[in-house]
Scaffold this motif. Structure first.
Motif, PDB file in Angstrom:
ATOM      1  N   THR A  76       0.842  -1.191   0.000  1.00 36.40           N
ATOM      2  CA  THR A  76       0.000   0.000   0.000  1.00 36.40           C
ATOM      3  C   THR A  76       0.881   1.246   0.000  1.00 36.40           C
ATOM      4  OG1 THR A  76      -0.113  -0.053   2.412  1.00 36.40           O
ATOM      5  CG2 THR A  76      -1.885  -1.144   1.215  1.00 36.40           C
ATOM      6  N   THR A  77       0.285   2.366  -0.366  1.00 36.87           N
ATOM      7  CA  THR A  77       1.015   3.623  -0.384  1.00 36.87           C
ATOM      8  C   THR A  77       1.390   4.043   1.031  1.00 36.87           C
ATOM      9  OG1 THR A  77      -0.211   4.316  -2.350  1.00 36.87           O
ATOM     10  CG2 THR A  77       0.914   6.048  -1.093  1.00 36.87           C
ATOM     11  N   LEU A  78       2.619   4.528   1.197  1.00 36.34           N
ATOM     12  CA  LEU A  78       3.053   5.037   2.495  1.00 36.34           C
ATOM     13  C   LEU A  78       2.525   6.461   2.636  1.00 36.34           C
ATOM     14  CD1 LEU A  78       4.724   4.726   5.072  1.00 36.34           C
ATOM     15  CD2 LEU A  78       6.710   5.564   3.798  1.00 36.34           C
ATOM     16  N   VAL A  79       1.540   6.638   3.502  1.00 35.96           N
ATOM     17  CA  VAL A  79       0.906   7.946   3.691  1.00 35.96           C
ATOM     18  C   VAL A  79       1.729   8.744   4.690  1.00 35.96           C
ATOM     19  CG1 VAL A  79      -1.191   9.161   4.345  1.00 35.96           C
ATOM     20  CG2 VAL A  79      -1.345   6.924   3.214  1.00 35.96           C
ATOM     21  N   ARG A  80       2.199   9.924   4.285  1.00 34.15           N
ATOM     22  CA  ARG A  80       3.029  10.758   5.164  1.00 34.15           C
ATOM     23  C   ARG A  80       2.545  12.200   5.205  1.00 34.15           C
ATOM     24  NH1 ARG A  80       8.990   9.424   2.942  1.00 34.15           N
ATOM     25  NH2 ARG A  80       7.853   9.533   0.977  1.00 34.15           N
ATOM     26  N   THR A  81       1.383  12.460   4.657  1.00 37.38           N
ATOM     27  CA  THR A  81       0.862  13.824   4.611  1.00 37.38           C
ATOM     28  C   THR A  81      -0.267  13.994   5.623  1.00 37.38           C
ATOM     29  OG1 THR A  81      -0.676  13.181   2.855  1.00 37.38           O
ATOM     30  CG2 THR A  81       1.461  14.068   2.183  1.00 37.38           C
ATOM     31  N   GLY A  82      -0.703  15.238   5.800  1.00 40.20           N
ATOM     32  CA  GLY A  82      -1.793  15.519   6.730  1.00 40.20           C
ATOM     33  C   GLY A  82      -1.422  15.134   8.144  1.00 40.20           C
ATOM     34  N   VAL A  83      -2.355  14.493   8.840  1.00 42.89           N
ATOM     35  CA  VAL A  83      -2.108  14.106  10.227  1.00 42.89           C
ATOM     36  C   VAL A  83      -1.004  13.054  10.320  1.00 42.89           C
ATOM     37  CG1 VAL A  83      -3.858  12.281  10.271  1.00 42.89           C
ATOM     38  CG2 VAL A  83      -3.271  13.485  12.379  1.00 42.89           C
ATOM     39  N   PHE A  84      -0.776  12.297   9.238  1.00 38.46           N
ATOM     40  CA  PHE A  84       0.302  11.310   9.219  1.00 38.46           C
ATOM     41  C   PHE A  84       1.674  11.970   9.134  1.00 38.46           C
ATOM     42  CE2 PHE A  84      -3.335   8.779   8.201  1.00 38.46           C
ATOM     43  CZ  PHE A  84      -3.071   7.542   8.755  1.00 38.46           C
ATOM     44  N   GLY A  85       1.699  13.257   8.871  1.00 41.34           N
ATOM     45  CA  GLY A  85       2.941  14.002   8.922  1.00 41.34           C
ATOM     46  C   GLY A  85       3.301  14.434  10.328  1.00 41.34           C
ATOM     47  N   LEU A  86       2.341  14.282  11.251  1.00 48.29           N
ATOM     48  CA  LEU A  86       2.559  14.631  12.659  1.00 48.29           C
ATOM     49  C   LEU A  86       2.768  13.395  13.526  1.00 48.29           C
ATOM     50  CD1 LEU A  86      -0.244  17.325  13.045  1.00 48.29           C
ATOM     51  CD2 LEU A  86       2.206  17.732  12.709  1.00 48.29           C
ATOM     52  N   VAL A  87       2.023  12.329  13.213  1.00 52.40           N
ATOM     53  CA  VAL A  87       2.059  11.091  13.991  1.00 52.40           C
ATOM     54  C   VAL A  87       2.007   9.923  13.015  1.00 52.40           C
ATOM     55  CG1 VAL A  87       0.890   9.723  15.759  1.00 52.40           C
ATOM     56  CG2 VAL A  87       0.840  12.205  15.900  1.00 52.40           C
ATOM     57  N   ARG A  88       2.812   8.894  13.265  1.00 48.85           N
ATOM     58  CA  ARG A  88       2.848   7.763  12.340  1.00 48.85           C
ATOM     59  C   ARG A  88       1.606   6.879  12.440  1.00 48.85           C
ATOM     60  NH1 ARG A  88       8.132   6.911  14.512  1.00 48.85           N
ATOM     61  NH2 ARG A  88       7.610   4.790  15.163  1.00 48.85           N
ATOM     62  N   HIS A 144       8.758  -0.561   2.235  1.00 49.59           N
ATOM     63  CA  HIS A 144       9.090   0.791   1.780  1.00 49.59           C
ATOM     64  C   HIS A 144      10.553   1.186   2.001  1.00 49.59           C
ATOM     65  CE1 HIS A 144       4.937   1.731   0.822  1.00 49.59           C
ATOM     66  NE2 HIS A 144       4.573   1.221   1.986  1.00 49.59           N
ATOM     67  N   GLY A 145      11.328   0.337   2.657  1.00 51.29           N
ATOM     68  CA  GLY A 145      12.765   0.540   2.769  1.00 51.29           C
ATOM     69  C   GLY A 145      13.187   1.884   3.324  1.00 51.29           C
ATOM     70  N   SER A 146      14.043   2.575   2.583  1.00 53.70           N
ATOM     71  CA  SER A 146      14.634   3.827   3.057  1.00 53.70           C
ATOM     72  C   SER A 146      13.602   4.927   3.262  1.00 53.70           C
ATOM     73  CB  SER A 146      15.712   4.306   2.080  1.00 53.70           C
ATOM     74  OG  SER A 146      15.171   4.503   0.785  1.00 53.70           O
ATOM     75  N   TYR A 180      10.958   8.230   7.437  1.00 59.05           N
ATOM     76  CA  TYR A 180       9.710   8.570   8.113  1.00 59.05           C
ATOM     77  C   TYR A 180       9.810   8.272   9.612  1.00 59.05           C
ATOM     78  CZ  TYR A 180       4.581   8.610   8.795  1.00 59.05           C
ATOM     79  OH  TYR A 180       3.296   8.869   9.217  1.00 59.05           O
ATOM     80  N   LEU A 181      10.437   7.141   9.948  1.00 56.23           N
ATOM     81  CA  LEU A 181      10.613   6.758  11.349  1.00 56.23           C
ATOM     82  C   LEU A 181      11.418   7.794  12.125  1.00 56.23           C
ATOM     83  CD1 LEU A 181      11.494   2.935  11.176  1.00 56.23           C
ATOM     84  CD2 LEU A 181       9.408   3.945  12.085  1.00 56.23           C
ATOM     85  N   THR A 182      12.430   8.347  11.488  1.00 59.38           N
ATOM     86  CA  THR A 182      13.306   9.289  12.190  1.00 59.38           C
ATOM     87  C   THR A 182      12.700  10.683  12.312  1.00 59.38           C
ATOM     88  OG1 THR A 182      14.468   9.891  10.132  1.00 59.38           O
ATOM     89  CG2 THR A 182      15.369   8.057  11.410  1.00 59.38           C
ATOM     90  N   GLY A 183      11.710  10.986  11.482  1.00 63.49           N
ATOM     91  CA  GLY A 183      11.168  12.338  11.479  1.00 63.49           C
ATOM     92  C   GLY A 183       9.841  12.521  12.165  1.00 63.49           C
ATOM     93  N   VAL A 184       9.091  11.420  12.388  1.00 65.88           N
ATOM     94  CA  VAL A 184       7.724  11.527  12.903  1.00 65.88           C
ATOM     95  C   VAL A 184       7.538  10.582  14.090  1.00 65.88           C
ATOM     96  CG1 VAL A 184       5.275  11.290  12.328  1.00 65.88           C
ATOM     97  CG2 VAL A 184       6.881  12.115  10.603  1.00 65.88           C
ATOM     98  N   ALA A 187      12.605   7.135  15.603  1.00 63.91           N
ATOM     99  CA  ALA A 187      13.787   6.287  15.567  1.00 63.91           C
ATOM    100  C   ALA A 187      15.034   7.159  15.425  1.00 63.91           C
ATOM    101  CB  ALA A 187      13.700   5.303  14.400  1.00 63.91           C
ATOM    102  N   ARG A 188      16.139   6.667  15.929  1.00 61.33           N
ATOM    103  CA  ARG A 188      17.398   7.388  15.770  1.00 61.33           C
ATOM    104  C   ARG A 188      17.933   7.215  14.354  1.00 61.33           C
ATOM    105  NH1 ARG A 188      20.768   6.239  21.398  1.00 61.33           N
ATOM    106  NH2 ARG A 188      19.190   7.179  22.814  1.00 61.33           N
ATOM    107  N   ALA A 189      18.464   8.272  13.815  1.00 66.47           N
ATOM    108  CA  ALA A 189      18.981   8.212  12.433  1.00 66.47           C
ATOM    109  C   ALA A 189      20.214   7.332  12.365  1.00 66.47           C
ATOM    110  CB  ALA A 189      19.318   9.637  11.975  1.00 66.47           C
TER     111      ALA A 189
END
Length: 203
Positions: free
Chosen positions: A118-130, A180-182, A187-191, A201-203
């Motif tokens: 599925t598409t990795l959603v990272r916009t809207g509220v998913f840009g604030l919380v995973r 989704h790999g990298s 996304y893990l390190t930023g949200v 997550a730590r970079a």
């Protein structure tokens, strides 16, 4: 009256968060979005999948048992203020669940299917919380627990919280990292996981 309110809120939550959302998903994609549990029986993956409906079932049982006078609220938590906060919190949880599900679009599903991407959603509220849908569901459950703070409702919240933590950490995150790999690692390190900035997550 609070037990009746809790039952009504659970009906609304189920109708909107599961029934209506699944119907919309089926109309858009031909699939209900339900993927079921993963892992062998007794594994952490399986416990996570089974624990979710069990937590919901315990939560629904709480007001029913209270109405039957089989359990009683914790006396120190039965003030009007606490129950009012619980009502508002539960309503906010329902609204937030529906909103976050809508933001996920066609990628919404319950459970994981390793054969699909599925598409990795990272916009809207998913840009604030995973995991904003899980956050909203926990908000709803916490509100119900404050509304009818009996031992069963408290147990239901604990079971649901545990199941969601296991589902996210042991099932969802490893699956998304594989698919989704990298992009997902960034996304893990930023949200944050369940709240903005917390659980990155730590970079």
């Amino acid at each position: 009256m609070t037990a009746w309110w809790a039952l009504a809120l659970y009906l609304i939550f189920a109708a909107l968060g599961f029934g209506w959302r699944s119907w919309r998903q089926h109309r858009a994609t031909g699939s209900t979005g339900f993927r079921g549990t993963t892992g062998r029986p007794g594994s952490l993956e399986w416990i996570a999948g089974v624990g979710f409906p069990v937590g919901i079932a315990i939560g629904v049982a709480a007001p029913l048992l209270q109405l039957a006078d089989l359990v009683a609220p914790v006396t120190s938590l039965t003030s009007g203020l606490i129950q009012g906060i619980g009502l508002v919190t539960a309503l906010a949880g329902i609204a937030a669940t529906v909103y976050a599900q809508n933001e996920m679009g066609d990628s919404w599903r319950i459970g994981v299917d390793d054969t699909e991407t599925t598409t990795l959603v990272r916009t809207g509220v998913f840009g604030l919380v995973r995991n904003p849908i899980f956050t909203a569901m926990l908000l709803f459950s916490a509100g119900i627990t404050l509304l009818i703070p009996n031992p069963v409702s408290i147990a239901g919240f604990v079971v649901l919280l545990t199941a969601i933590e296991l589902q996210v950490r042991i099932v969802e995150e490893p699956y998304l990292a594989r698919v989704h790999g990298s992009d997902y690692k960034a996304y893990l390190t930023g949200v944050g996981r369940f709240a903005p900035g917390i659980g990155r997550a730590r970079a």
